[in-house]
Enzyme design. Structure first.
Site, PDB file in Angstrom:
ATOM      1  N   SER A  50      -3.952   3.026 -13.128  1.00 45.76           N
ATOM      2  CA  SER A  50      -2.920   3.641 -13.969  1.00 45.76           C
ATOM      3  C   SER A  50      -1.486   3.330 -13.562  1.00 45.76           C
ATOM      4  CB  SER A  50      -3.106   5.155 -14.051  1.00 45.76           C
ATOM      5  OG  SER A  50      -2.682   5.782 -12.860  1.00 45.76           O
ATOM      6  N   LYS A  89       1.593   9.269 -10.491  1.00 45.85           N
ATOM      7  CA  LYS A  89       2.345   9.050 -11.733  1.00 45.85           C
ATOM      8  C   LYS A  89       3.831   8.919 -11.422  1.00 45.85           C
ATOM      9  CE  LYS A  89      -1.407   9.615 -14.086  1.00 45.85           C
ATOM     10  NZ  LYS A  89      -2.144   8.410 -14.339  1.00 45.85           N
TER      11      LYS A  89
END
Length: 189
Positions: A50, A89
């Site tokens: 990710s 993230k």
């Protein structure tokens, strides 16, 4: 006691003292390491795609636990949608911000935001295929929450799927990649 036995006894006592000192130093080192990595720092390993290409699967990181999240910080969060999981993230929106992505352009509070970390092969492949790298959305980030997204937007499970994250879910801020050794870095965009 003979002279040679006295010498042998002194050598044995010297070795015993040495091993005792080494054991004491080792115990102190382990205690300091435990305190530092329990309360101040976190040692993390990236799992999954990710955040590619900023971070690859298996990258090893050091993160600080006490910090105030800022835009573009790379953070480790407690997954809001999966028990006992953590995600890595990038902070995109702060509490109260209006965040919008329109035709692969990011706007925060109406201002266009540069995303140099998205200039990668995944972005270019989507552009060549005529599709958006980042899905279009618009959100107002609630008070006490943060909007987070992965750098590999095609595959990242992030705020676009689970919504803004509470401050209590933002666990640490990445400050160092120490492995692989040829990618040691403190800057991630």
């Amino acid at each position: 006691m003979t002279k040679s036995k006295k010498k042998q006894a002194a050598e044995e006592e010297s070795w015993g003292s040495f091993f005792r000192d080494v054991l004491v130093m080792f115990t102190i080192f382990v205690a300091i390491y435990y305190v530092i990595f329990s309360f101040f720092l976190a040692n993390e390993v990236v799992s999954g795609p990710s955040m590619q290409p900023t971070f690859e699967d298996g990258d090893r990181l050091i993160a600080v636990r006490k910090f105030t999240p800022k835009r573009n910080d790379i953070v480790i969060i407690k997954a809001p949608d999966e028990a006992k999981a953590m995600y890595i993230k990038r902070v995109i929106g702060l509490p109260g911000d209006t965040v919008q992505s329109k035709n692969d352009v990011l706007y925060v509070n109406g201002k266009k935001i540069a995303e140099p970390y998205l200039n990668n092969k995944y972005y270019k492949a989507d552009k060549a295929a005529g599709v958006n790298y980042t899905t279009n959305f618009k959100i107002k980030v609630p008070k006490g929450q943060y909007w987070v997204m992965g750098d590999h937007r095609d595959v990242s499970k992030d705020s676009r799927s689970f919504g803004p994250v509470k401050r209590s879910y933002v666990l640490s801020k990445v400050v160092l990649r120490y492995f692989p050794f040829n990618k040691i870095s403190t800057s991630f965009y």
